[in-house]
Design a protein around this motif. Structure first.
Motif, PDB file in Angstrom:
ATOM      1  N   LEU A 112       0.791  -1.083  -0.065  1.00 15.17           N
ATOM      2  CA  LEU A 112       0.091  -0.039   0.128  1.00 15.17           C
ATOM      3  C   LEU A 112       0.901   1.125   0.008  1.00 15.17           C
ATOM      4  O   LEU A 112       0.437   2.126  -0.713  1.00 15.17           O
ATOM      5  N   LEU A 113       1.668   1.252   0.665  1.00 15.29           N
ATOM      6  CA  LEU A 113       2.821   2.359   0.947  1.00 15.29           C
ATOM      7  C   LEU A 113       3.346   2.704  -0.497  1.00 15.29           C
ATOM      8  O   LEU A 113       3.467   4.013  -1.000  1.00 15.29           O
ATOM      9  N   HIS A 114       3.738   1.611  -1.175  1.00 15.29           N
ATOM     10  CA  HIS A 114       4.255   1.894  -2.687  1.00 15.29           C
ATOM     11  C   HIS A 114       3.212   2.433  -3.545  1.00 15.29           C
ATOM     12  O   HIS A 114       3.355   2.308  -4.653  1.00 15.29           O
ATOM     13  N   ILE A 115       1.749   2.484  -3.058  1.00 14.17           N
ATOM     14  CA  ILE A 115       0.785   2.757  -4.175  1.00 14.17           C
ATOM     15  C   ILE A 115       0.273   4.308  -3.615  1.00 14.17           C
ATOM     16  O   ILE A 115       0.316   5.145  -4.670  1.00 14.17           O
ATOM     17  N   ILE A 116       0.469   4.330  -2.374  1.00 14.69           N
ATOM     18  CA  ILE A 116      -0.101   5.835  -2.100  1.00 14.69           C
ATOM     19  C   ILE A 116       0.572   6.828  -1.336  1.00 14.69           C
ATOM     20  O   ILE A 116       0.096   7.926  -0.960  1.00 14.69           O
ATOM     21  N   ILE A 117       2.020   6.544  -1.495  1.00 18.89           N
ATOM     22  CA  ILE A 117       3.000   7.415  -0.523  1.00 18.89           C
ATOM     23  C   ILE A 117       3.050   8.831  -1.255  1.00 18.89           C
ATOM     24  O   ILE A 117       2.967   9.803  -0.452  1.00 18.89           O
ATOM     25  N   LYS A 118       2.863   9.171  -2.682  1.00 20.04           N
ATOM     26  CA  LYS A 118       2.698  10.487  -3.272  1.00 20.04           C
ATOM     27  C   LYS A 118       1.286  11.086  -2.711  1.00 20.04           C
ATOM     28  O   LYS A 118       1.326  12.327  -2.601  1.00 20.04           O
ATOM     29  N   ASP A 119       0.161  10.345  -2.672  1.00 17.09           N
ATOM     30  CA  ASP A 119      -0.982  10.691  -2.356  1.00 17.09           C
ATOM     31  C   ASP A 119      -0.979  11.180  -0.842  1.00 17.09           C
ATOM     32  O   ASP A 119      -1.413  12.196  -0.601  1.00 17.09           O
ATOM     33  N   ILE A 120      -0.179  10.621   0.156  1.00 15.64           N
ATOM     34  CA  ILE A 120       0.048  11.042   1.556  1.00 15.64           C
ATOM     35  C   ILE A 120       0.542  12.638   1.383  1.00 15.64           C
ATOM     36  O   ILE A 120       0.226  13.343   2.009  1.00 15.64           O
ATOM     37  N   TYR A 121       1.715  12.697   0.821  1.00 17.06           N
ATOM     38  CA  TYR A 121       2.383  13.706   0.685  1.00 17.06           C
ATOM     39  C   TYR A 121       1.555  15.021   0.177  1.00 17.06           C
ATOM     40  O   TYR A 121       1.533  15.895   0.848  1.00 17.06           O
ATOM     41  N   ASP A 122       0.770  14.787  -0.825  1.00 18.85           N
ATOM     42  CA  ASP A 122       0.032  15.610  -1.320  1.00 18.85           C
ATOM     43  C   ASP A 122      -1.001  16.258  -0.198  1.00 18.85           C
ATOM     44  O   ASP A 122      -1.881  17.212  -0.452  1.00 18.85           O
TER      45      ASP A 122
ATOM     46  N   SER B 255      12.472  12.382   5.031  1.00 14.86           N
ATOM     47  CA  SER B 255      12.608  11.046   5.852  1.00 14.86           C
ATOM     48  C   SER B 255      12.156   9.825   4.760  1.00 14.86           C
ATOM     49  O   SER B 255      12.921   8.747   5.204  1.00 14.86           O
ATOM     50  N   ARG B 256      11.228   9.792   3.858  1.00 20.47           N
ATOM     51  CA  ARG B 256      10.772   8.625   3.344  1.00 20.47           C
ATOM     52  C   ARG B 256      11.926   8.437   2.092  1.00 20.47           C
ATOM     53  O   ARG B 256      12.146   7.303   1.762  1.00 20.47           O
ATOM     54  N   GLU B 257      12.369   9.607   1.689  1.00 19.91           N
ATOM     55  CA  GLU B 257      13.224   9.328   0.342  1.00 19.91           C
ATOM     56  C   GLU B 257      14.583   8.607   1.100  1.00 19.91           C
ATOM     57  O   GLU B 257      15.414   7.994   0.173  1.00 19.91           O
ATOM     58  N   LYS B 258      14.890   9.181   2.163  1.00 15.98           N
ATOM     59  CA  LYS B 258      16.367   8.701   2.599  1.00 15.98           C
ATOM     60  C   LYS B 258      16.023   7.097   3.140  1.00 15.98           C
ATOM     61  O   LYS B 258      16.872   6.326   2.786  1.00 15.98           O
ATOM     62  N   ARG B 259      15.006   7.006   3.570  1.00 17.86           N
ATOM     63  CA  ARG B 259      14.735   5.417   4.127  1.00 17.86           C
ATOM     64  C   ARG B 259      14.480   4.477   2.858  1.00 17.86           C
ATOM     65  O   ARG B 259      15.029   3.253   3.032  1.00 17.86           O
ATOM     66  N   PHE B 260      13.916   4.605   1.805  1.00 15.99           N
ATOM     67  CA  PHE B 260      13.647   3.922   0.632  1.00 15.99           C
ATOM     68  C   PHE B 260      14.632   4.165  -0.406  1.00 15.99           C
ATOM     69  O   PHE B 260      14.678   3.421  -1.441  1.00 15.99           O
ATOM     70  N   GLY B 261      15.656   5.367  -0.217  1.00 18.29           N
ATOM     71  CA  GLY B 261      16.618   5.533  -1.468  1.00 18.29           C
ATOM     72  C   GLY B 261      15.953   5.689  -2.794  1.00 18.29           C
ATOM     73  O   GLY B 261      16.609   5.387  -3.845  1.00 18.29           O
ATOM     74  N   LYS B 262      14.685   6.277  -2.873  1.00 19.26           N
ATOM     75  CA  LYS B 262      14.127   6.642  -3.867  1.00 19.26           C
ATOM     76  C   LYS B 262      13.426   8.010  -3.658  1.00 19.26           C
ATOM     77  O   LYS B 262      12.971   8.182  -2.710  1.00 19.26           O
ATOM     78  N   THR B 263      13.138   8.544  -4.751  1.00 13.62           N
ATOM     79  CA  THR B 263      11.982   9.618  -4.633  1.00 13.62           C
ATOM     80  C   THR B 263      10.711   9.090  -4.482  1.00 13.62           C
ATOM     81  O   THR B 263      10.368   8.049  -4.687  1.00 13.62           O
TER      82      THR B 263
ATOM     83  N   GLU C  76       8.252   9.973  -6.173  1.00 14.49           N
ATOM     84  CA  GLU C  76       7.610   9.754  -7.434  1.00 14.49           C
ATOM     85  C   GLU C  76       8.098   8.422  -7.757  1.00 14.49           C
ATOM     86  O   GLU C  76       7.407   7.767  -8.600  1.00 14.49           O
ATOM     87  N   GLN C  77       9.413   8.216  -7.804  1.00 12.39           N
ATOM     88  CA  GLN C  77       9.924   6.943  -8.218  1.00 12.39           C
ATOM     89  C   GLN C  77       9.441   5.636  -7.649  1.00 12.39           C
ATOM     90  O   GLN C  77       9.121   4.739  -8.017  1.00 12.39           O
ATOM     91  N   MET C  78       8.924   6.057  -6.297  1.00 15.78           N
ATOM     92  CA  MET C  78       8.270   4.844  -5.352  1.00 15.78           C
ATOM     93  C   MET C  78       6.952   4.326  -5.955  1.00 15.78           C
ATOM     94  O   MET C  78       6.420   3.294  -5.764  1.00 15.78           O
TER      95      MET C  78
END
Ligand SMILES: N[C@@H](CCC(=O)N[C@@H](CS)C(=O)NCC(=O)O)C(=O)O
Length: 236
Positions: free
Chosen positions: A114-124, A137-145, A147-149
């Motif tokens: 789910l996180l890899h589906i909605i993370i940008k929706d959360i941000y918005d 914090s999330r981009e550091k944790r996952f090593g991706k932007t 948007e890439q997630m």
């Protein structure tokens, strides 16, 4: 004494944290008096005694308890005369172990995709004060932007939907994951679905899915407590 629940809030106040929803449903299940305190990520460091890193956190007459699982156990042990969250045997019964298993399974099978589906929706949806912290914090944790997630989110959505099959099998025979009536395992999964529901426009569950019927029953509990959450997804 009214229990205070520090509850993650989006910019417009809507509550979308799956962990906080679990706790709120647990409080309602026990019939305890509580109020929610809308909280942003940037507020967490200054709530309560200032040592808490995550929410949900409850303040029960000055006693501060953090972490949804710790809170569920605290409520079960502190309020033994209210309806049990774990069923027969309460904090010492098999329902507690089932809840713990489901919590771990949920994390891998539901929460992670789910996180890899909605993370940008959360941000918005976040308050502008929360957005830089959340992105960094999330981009550091996952090593991706962010948007890439979510680049392959249509594919991840399909994996998420088929990953729910064990729950469907269970619900073909009974109205709730715990049988005739809901218990904490139902709230673990329901909380997780209350995460995308108010923030993402996608269709997560088909209308004729046995999970949709179960989720509708959850939405109707406690005078429609969860149903009052503003809805963004394409579903119940
Ligand atoms: N294991 C914890 C996880 C809680 C959690 O991760 N909460 C998120 C909000 S849903 C949080 O407070 N994150 C703080 C942060 O990322 O700084 C629980 O079940 O309560």
């Amino acid at each position: 004494m009214t229990i205070k629940l520090y509850d993650l809030a989006a910019a417009d106040g809507r509550r979308f944290s799956g962990n906080c929803w679990r706790t709120q449903l647990a409080l309602a299940h026990k019939g305890l008096a509580y109020e929610t305190v809308p909280t942003r990520f940037v507020d967490i460091a200054s709530i309560g005694n200032g040592t808490h890193k995550t929410i949900p956190m409850i303040d029960d007459g000055g006693k501060e308890i953090c972490d949804s699982w710790v809170i569920a156990n605290y409520l079960e042990e502190t309020y033994p005369d209210t309806p049990s969250l774990f069923g027969d045997g309460g904090a010492n019964g098999p329902g507690r172990s089932y809840s713990q298993f489901l919590q771990h399974w949920n994390m891998r099978a539901i929460s992670f995709p789910l996180l890899h589906i909605i993370i940008k929706d959360i941000y918005d949806r976040l308050d502008p004060a929360d957005q830089p912290y959340f992105r960094e914090s999330r981009e550091k944790r996952f090593g991706k932007t962010l948007e890439q997630m979510v680049e392959n989110r249509e594919e991840t959505l399909k994996e998420f939907q088929s990953g729910l099959n064990p729950l469907r099998t269970c619900l073909e025979d009974q109205p709730f994951l715990c049988g005739a009536a809901p218990l904490y395992p139902d709230y673990i999964v329901a909380g997780q679905l209350l995460w995308p529901r108010p923030i993402s426009p996608l269709k997560f569950l088909e209308d004729d899915d046995v999970l949709t019927a179960w989720f509708s029953r959850i939405l109707g509990l406690f005078d429609g407590l969860a149903a009052q959450q503003p809805k963004e997804w394409d579903g119940v």
